[in-house]
Design a protein around this motif. Structure first.
Motif, mmCIF file in Angstrom:
data_model
loop_
_atom_site.group_PDB
_atom_site.id
_atom_site.type_symbol
_atom_site.label_atom_id
_atom_site.label_comp_id
_atom_site.label_asym_id
_atom_site.label_seq_id
_atom_site.Cartn_x
_atom_site.Cartn_y
_atom_site.Cartn_z
ATOM 1 N N VAL A 264 -1.953 8.576 -5.188
ATOM 2 C CA VAL A 264 -2.874 7.440 -5.024
ATOM 3 C C VAL A 264 -4.225 7.665 -5.703
ATOM 4 O O VAL A 264 -4.904 6.710 -6.045
ATOM 5 C CB VAL A 264 -3.100 7.049 -3.538
ATOM 6 C CG1 VAL A 264 -1.805 6.630 -2.877
ATOM 7 C CG2 VAL A 264 -3.787 8.132 -2.754
ATOM 8 N N TYR A 265 -4.586 8.930 -5.926
ATOM 9 C CA TYR A 265 -5.875 9.203 -6.585
ATOM 10 C C TYR A 265 -5.691 9.540 -8.067
ATOM 11 O O TYR A 265 -6.517 10.236 -8.665
ATOM 12 C CB TYR A 265 -6.611 10.339 -5.858
ATOM 13 C CG TYR A 265 -6.945 9.980 -4.425
ATOM 14 C CD1 TYR A 265 -7.978 9.090 -4.133
ATOM 15 C CD2 TYR A 265 -6.207 10.497 -3.368
ATOM 16 C CE1 TYR A 265 -8.269 8.734 -2.826
ATOM 17 C CE2 TYR A 265 -6.499 10.141 -2.049
ATOM 18 C CZ TYR A 265 -7.530 9.253 -1.789
ATOM 19 O OH TYR A 265 -7.813 8.897 -0.499
ATOM 20 N N TYR B 47 -2.532 14.137 4.347
ATOM 21 C CA TYR B 47 -2.767 12.765 4.821
ATOM 22 C C TYR B 47 -2.011 12.579 6.136
ATOM 23 O O TYR B 47 -0.874 13.026 6.278
ATOM 24 C CB TYR B 47 -2.283 11.785 3.741
ATOM 25 C CG TYR B 47 -2.525 10.335 4.060
ATOM 26 C CD1 TYR B 47 -3.808 9.854 4.318
ATOM 27 C CD2 TYR B 47 -1.461 9.425 4.104
ATOM 28 C CE1 TYR B 47 -4.028 8.509 4.605
ATOM 29 C CE2 TYR B 47 -1.669 8.084 4.379
ATOM 30 C CZ TYR B 47 -2.963 7.643 4.638
ATOM 31 O OH TYR B 47 -3.177 6.312 4.920
ATOM 32 N N GLY C 157 0.828 -1.213 0.000
ATOM 33 C CA GLY C 157 0.000 0.000 0.000
ATOM 34 C C GLY C 157 0.855 1.253 0.000
ATOM 35 O O GLY C 157 2.095 1.197 0.099
ATOM 36 N N ALA C 158 0.164 2.389 -0.128
ATOM 37 C CA ALA C 158 0.871 3.666 -0.212
ATOM 38 C C ALA C 158 1.444 4.082 1.140
ATOM 39 O O ALA C 158 2.505 4.699 1.210
ATOM 40 C CB ALA C 158 -0.076 4.744 -0.736
ATOM 41 N N THR C 159 0.754 3.729 2.208
ATOM 42 C CA THR C 159 1.212 4.161 3.534
ATOM 43 C C THR C 159 2.578 3.551 3.845
ATOM 44 O O THR C 159 3.488 4.234 4.317
ATOM 45 C CB THR C 159 0.172 3.771 4.610
ATOM 46 O OG1 THR C 159 -1.125 4.159 4.143
ATOM 47 C CG2 THR C 159 0.442 4.453 5.926
ATOM 48 N N LYS D 167 -4.277 -3.562 0.610
ATOM 49 C CA LYS D 167 -3.018 -2.899 0.967
ATOM 50 C C LYS D 167 -1.890 -3.272 0.006
ATOM 51 O O LYS D 167 -0.940 -3.989 0.352
ATOM 52 C CB LYS D 167 -2.624 -3.239 2.418
ATOM 53 C CG LYS D 167 -3.612 -2.781 3.464
ATOM 54 C CD LYS D 167 -3.866 -1.287 3.466
ATOM 55 C CE LYS D 167 -2.635 -0.461 3.783
ATOM 56 N NZ LYS D 167 -2.960 0.995 3.798
ATOM 57 N N ASP E 126 2.630 11.783 -3.842
ATOM 58 C CA ASP E 126 1.581 10.834 -3.460
ATOM 59 C C ASP E 126 0.466 10.939 -4.500
ATOM 60 O O ASP E 126 -0.322 11.877 -4.500
ATOM 61 C CB ASP E 126 1.092 11.202 -2.054
ATOM 62 C CG ASP E 126 0.017 10.257 -1.539
ATOM 63 O OD1 ASP E 126 -0.585 9.531 -2.358
ATOM 64 O OD2 ASP E 126 -0.226 10.261 -0.321
ATOM 65 N N ASN F 244 -6.170 14.704 -1.114
ATOM 66 C CA ASN F 244 -6.980 14.366 0.049
ATOM 67 C C ASN F 244 -6.549 15.312 1.178
ATOM 68 O O ASN F 244 -5.368 15.337 1.501
ATOM 69 C CB ASN F 244 -6.700 12.909 0.468
ATOM 70 C CG ASN F 244 -7.426 12.526 1.737
ATOM 71 O OD1 ASN F 244 -8.331 13.205 2.187
ATOM 72 N ND2 ASN F 244 -7.008 11.419 2.330
ATOM 73 N N LYS G 110 -7.051 2.177 -4.111
ATOM 74 C CA LYS G 110 -7.917 3.271 -4.556
ATOM 75 C C LYS G 110 -8.443 3.009 -5.967
ATOM 76 O O LYS G 110 -9.576 3.308 -6.286
ATOM 77 C CB LYS G 110 -7.137 4.589 -4.581
ATOM 78 C CG LYS G 110 -6.390 4.905 -3.310
ATOM 79 C CD LYS G 110 -7.333 5.282 -2.210
ATOM 80 C CE LYS G 110 -6.559 5.572 -0.936
ATOM 81 N NZ LYS G 110 -7.424 5.655 0.216
ATOM 82 N N SER H 84 -1.483 3.479 -5.395
ATOM 83 C CA SER H 84 -2.131 2.440 -4.591
ATOM 84 C C SER H 84 -3.204 1.724 -5.406
ATOM 85 O O SER H 84 -4.102 2.371 -5.946
ATOM 86 C CB SER H 84 -2.772 3.090 -3.361
ATOM 87 O OG SER H 84 -3.595 2.161 -2.689
ATOM 88 N N ASN I 81 0.715 15.995 -3.084
ATOM 89 C CA ASN I 81 -0.390 15.027 -3.204
ATOM 90 C C ASN I 81 -1.474 15.625 -4.101
ATOM 91 O O ASN I 81 -2.220 16.486 -3.687
ATOM 92 C CB ASN I 81 -0.939 14.727 -1.793
ATOM 93 C CG ASN I 81 -2.248 13.949 -1.822
ATOM 94 O OD1 ASN I 81 -3.154 14.233 -1.049
ATOM 95 N ND2 ASN I 81 -2.359 12.977 -2.689
HETATM 96 C C1 PLP Z 1 -3.425 10.863 0.170
HETATM 97 C C2 PLP Z 1 -3.362 9.435 0.594
HETATM 98 N N1 PLP Z 1 -2.180 8.812 0.561
HETATM 99 C C3 PLP Z 1 -2.068 7.523 0.926
HETATM 100 C C4 PLP Z 1 -3.150 6.797 1.334
HETATM 101 C C5 PLP Z 1 -2.977 5.369 1.768
HETATM 102 O O1 PLP Z 1 -3.125 4.452 0.769
HETATM 103 P P1 PLP Z 1 -2.994 2.892 1.098
HETATM 104 O O2 PLP Z 1 -4.323 2.430 1.591
HETATM 105 O O3 PLP Z 1 -2.601 2.259 -0.194
HETATM 106 O O4 PLP Z 1 -1.946 2.744 2.150
HETATM 107 C C6 PLP Z 1 -4.405 7.413 1.403
HETATM 108 C C7 PLP Z 1 -5.579 6.658 1.902
HETATM 109 O O5 PLP Z 1 -6.583 7.207 2.313
HETATM 110 C C8 PLP Z 1 -4.512 8.759 1.018
HETATM 111 O O6 PLP Z 1 -5.689 9.394 1.059
#
Ligand code: PLP
Length: 363
Positions: free
Chosen positions: A182-183, A103, A77-79, A222, A180, A152, A214, A211, A148
């Motif tokens: 992810v979107y 985030y 996952g991105a986190t 993840k 970042d 978000n 998403k 990610s 980002n």
């Molecule tokens: C801006 C941003 N980065 C990263 C993530 C995390 O992504 P992942 O679920 O792949 O860890 C999110 C999830 O809400 C997000 O909004």
């Protein structure tokens, strides 16, 4: 807010995850991989077929060539990707610029690495980047900036001009970019996602994070990836090897097979734009002031005409009394800055959105 929403039986438009299932084909291809016995450790960097598929996708969409062997790494996952990047490149007392609201993992990650978060606000109200402020925050100690887009929580999307401006102010510095994205596949109204990979001089200093959660409605799986030039990927992998080592094998094979068809991600903007429009249409009947939602699956609203409460108190009240959960934007700021704006997530079934709208209609 999710806990409170569950307790109160509220419609949960707080946390950002779909309440509908993914494409059954995706489940099938992952199941096939499991049945074929692809159930043991994969290579540390990810299975080659998935890295190849990602490199092809980036080339097709953004025109940038990454070497899948040395420049793409599969992450949990991105986190996990973001903390790994930060632990790899941020050292004691290094400064890292974060653009607030952001985030919630960024700042604690920087602190864990011993770095110093330098918080630069996005312009209140519009959430556009303020390049004078960003420029002024760059010092000889700046190691990286985290960006980002689509963003978000605000749903803003950086423009081509924004990216060129960023490129400009970083020229002549050694500042790395943690982008970042992810979107990346949820951008509306014909706008184009401005990946750092479209800008060669940014790509050369960037870690790109994405990610699958998403993109394919599987946030619980993840799984994501990092694309970065070989030298940066080498550093990234030194940490990746010892914090997660490898990522779920059959899911990687399944995703590689599923990515052969670009339709699911190419059709995602239309899919979510329709939900966004349905939700906005309903919200127009309330006293909320709608902020633009150019991308992501978030809709922010100004609550000033509805309530004098703080964002947090308002969200508690909304959950308890109206039965709809939202997230206060102040949760995305280090100092709890309150601008009377809350975030709803519209990655929900139409029935869920309509249920929430019926409840919100009295406001
Ligand atoms: C801006 C941003 N980065 C990263 C993530 C995390 O992504 P992942 O679920 O792949 O860890 C999110 C999830 O809400 C997000 O909004």
């Amino acid at each position: 807010m999710s806990t409170l929403a569950a307790e109160k039986g509220a419609v949960n438009l707080g946390q950002g995850f779909p309440d509908f299932d993914c494409d059954p084909l995706l489940i099938d291809v992952v199941t096939d991989a499991m049945k074929q016995g692809l159930n043991q450790y994969p290579p540390m960097t990810g299975v080659p077929v998935l890295r190849d598929a990602i490199a092809l996708k980036i080339k097709a969409l953004y025109g940038h060539d990454y070497n899948p062997a040395s420049e793409i790494t599969i992450t949990a996952g991105a986190t996990q990707a973001i903390i790994t990047i930060i632990l790899a490149v941020v050292h004691a007392r290094d400064e890292v610029i974060v653009l607030e609201p952001c985030y919630d993992s960024y700042v604690p990650n920087i602190q864990l690495a011993g770095g110093v978060p330098v918080r630069v606000p996005l312009t209140p109200g519009t959430f556009r980047p303020d390049f004078d402020k960003i420029s002024a925050a760059i010092t000889t100690k700046t190691r990286a900036i985290i960006i980002n887009s689509p963003h978000n929580p605000s749903g803003t999307v950086w423009t081509n001009a924004d990216m060129l401006k960023l490129q400009d102010i970083l020229e002549g510095t050694d500042v790395l970019v943690i982008s970042d994205e992810v979107y990346e596949h949820t951008v509306y109204d014909g706008l184009k996602h401005q990946s750092v990979t479209c800008f060669p001089s940014l790509a050369a200093r960037s870690f790109v994070v994405s990610s699958f959660g998403k993109t394919y409605h599987v946030t619980g799986w993840k799984i994501g990836y990092v694309a970065a030039p070989a030298a940066l990927s080498t550093e990234f992998r030194k940490v990746h090897q010892f914090n997660v080592f490898t990522v779920n094998t059959p899911v990687q094979y399944g995703l590689a097979a599923y990515m052969a068809d670009p339709k699911p991600y190419l059709e995602l903007p239309a899919f979510y734009q329709r939900k966004r429009d349905l939700f906005r249409e309903g919200l127009r009947r309330t006293k909320f002031k709608l902020l633009p939602s150019e991308g992501t699956y978030f809709q922010c609203v100004d609550i000033s005409q509805v309530s004098d409460l703080s964002e947090t108190e308002f969200c508690k009240w909304l959950t308890n009394e109206i039965g709809v959960a939202a997230i206060p934007l102040s949760a995305f700021y280090g100092n709890g800055f309150d601008q009377h704006v809350v975030r709803f997530c519209f990655a929900k079934k139409d029935a869920t959105l309509n249920n929430a709208l019926e409840r919100l209609a009295m406001l």
